[in-house]
Design an enzyme around this catalytic site. Sequence first.
Site, mmCIF file in Angstrom:
data_model
loop_
_atom_site.group_PDB
_atom_site.id
_atom_site.type_symbol
_atom_site.label_atom_id
_atom_site.label_comp_id
_atom_site.label_asym_id
_atom_site.label_seq_id
_atom_site.Cartn_x
_atom_site.Cartn_y
_atom_site.Cartn_z
ATOM 1 N N ASP A 168 5.203 -28.309 -15.793
ATOM 2 C CA ASP A 168 4.268 -29.217 -16.471
ATOM 3 C C ASP A 168 2.824 -28.717 -16.413
ATOM 4 O OD1 ASP A 168 6.471 -31.106 -16.728
ATOM 5 O OD2 ASP A 168 6.113 -31.618 -14.631
ATOM 6 N N GLN A 210 10.183 -24.393 -16.510
ATOM 7 C CA GLN A 210 9.924 -24.842 -15.145
ATOM 8 C C GLN A 210 8.801 -23.985 -14.527
ATOM 9 O OE1 GLN A 210 13.604 -24.318 -15.718
ATOM 10 N NE2 GLN A 210 13.830 -26.435 -16.328
ATOM 11 N N LYS A 230 2.151 -24.607 -20.045
ATOM 12 C CA LYS A 230 2.552 -23.294 -20.552
ATOM 13 C C LYS A 230 2.682 -23.290 -22.064
ATOM 14 C CE LYS A 230 6.288 -23.486 -18.043
ATOM 15 N NZ LYS A 230 6.026 -24.733 -17.309
ATOM 16 N N GLY A 234 10.444 -28.988 -20.555
ATOM 17 C CA GLY A 234 9.788 -29.515 -21.746
ATOM 18 C C GLY A 234 8.418 -28.909 -21.941
ATOM 19 N N HIS A 235 8.068 -28.638 -23.182
ATOM 20 C CA HIS A 235 6.730 -28.171 -23.532
ATOM 21 C C HIS A 235 6.124 -29.147 -24.524
ATOM 22 C CE1 HIS A 235 7.200 -24.525 -21.348
ATOM 23 N NE2 HIS A 235 8.019 -23.937 -22.195
#
Length: 434
Positions: free
Chosen positions: A13, A224, A16, A40-41
Amino acid sequence: MSNLAVLGLQWGDEGKGKLVDLAAERFDIVVRCQGGNNAGHTVQVGDQIYKLSLVPSGILRPGTVAVVGNGVVLDPEALLQEVETLRGVGIDVRSSLLVSDRAHVVFPHHRLMELSSEGENSGRRIGTTSRGIGPCYEDKASRRGIRVAELLSEEIFPRRFRAVAAEKAAIAKALGIGRPWDPEADLRRYQKLAERLRPYVGDTTAYLSEAVSSGKRLLFEGAQATMLDIDFGTYPYLTSSNASAGGLCTGSGVSPRLMHDIVGVAKAYATRVGEGPFVTEAHGEAEKSLRKVGREYGTVTGRPRRCGWFDLPLMRYAHSINHLSSLFITKLDVLDGLASIPVCTAYRLDGKTLDRMPAIAEDLARTEPVYQELAGWERPTAGTTEFEKLPRAARQYIDFLEERLDVEIGGVSTGPRRAETIVRDGSALQRILS
């Protein structure tokens, strides 16, 4: 032409997706190498917010090919939902997405197993997303997994799936998992999903090898982060794949010799989701303020993130594992309202001062942070695009981190939008993005 890897250095988180999105227009191919739809992005382009879990965020750049590598564990339903969402906003996914035929497939029985292991009576809660990622990697390691290539085989898939399903049914019965499960219904559903997935599947290792030979630039998008790496993270409170630099090679089939630059991403403070030790975790109003201002809720699960302060020993450890070319600091603007900012400069455990994190989670949980208070700036930095225009105390904060980590901080994010970014003159990051 150099290739680039973008990695998280904390517990995920970190932002990135924003750096990948900024860099992608300079690269031909963006590769996702590990993890599943537990990652998740979030990327903001203008007023449009994109939340992606399996599709590399580089797909938002026209002309960029997004590759889902062999190291990813793939939930076909989740991937196809993302595909439909992207198509709905006008992105040509058909010509820009390639999925490895060697990626392992996540099935409903994997989620069933994980829900059991994360149950109230399990005795060992990790705080996973319960997406079935860990059990899928377990099957991969025990050579019981089913890969995308097998999923697409009309002859092999039914036989393999029924054999695995019988084994999982026996395990579920032994564990007393009483949830209804119809393996034949799942078989039919996944056969239909396979046909929808088929147009996107190919031999990604061959594709990437040919791309390198033809001079194309590759951008490797980490999922991650280092502190969640199965070997180097805060074991056992981590993910089931290698989320540090080494995982990019095994998860893509690309040689380490072709990872020319590695840029690490870290927040100007720290967060983590789920269970596990967090030495610099804030409490009370300080944590609530960081969470509120930083909007610290999980992209995938929506869970509130635990919030705390920048941890120099942890970051030095992450740098030693990944050997960074540059560091990108995000969410500097979240600290704008603070009069002073604690930074952890060392650890104290059993009367001894440590400058690196201990290997045992229970020891790390007993570790106390040694803080140095830095002056806050109490002025807005949001939207600033030049380092020299930051408040003096904000510049001093960045310079302090850079000096103590002995790695350049080549960029700073001052907001969620693409344009709200500082790339420092003369930095390796500026060279990479040029």
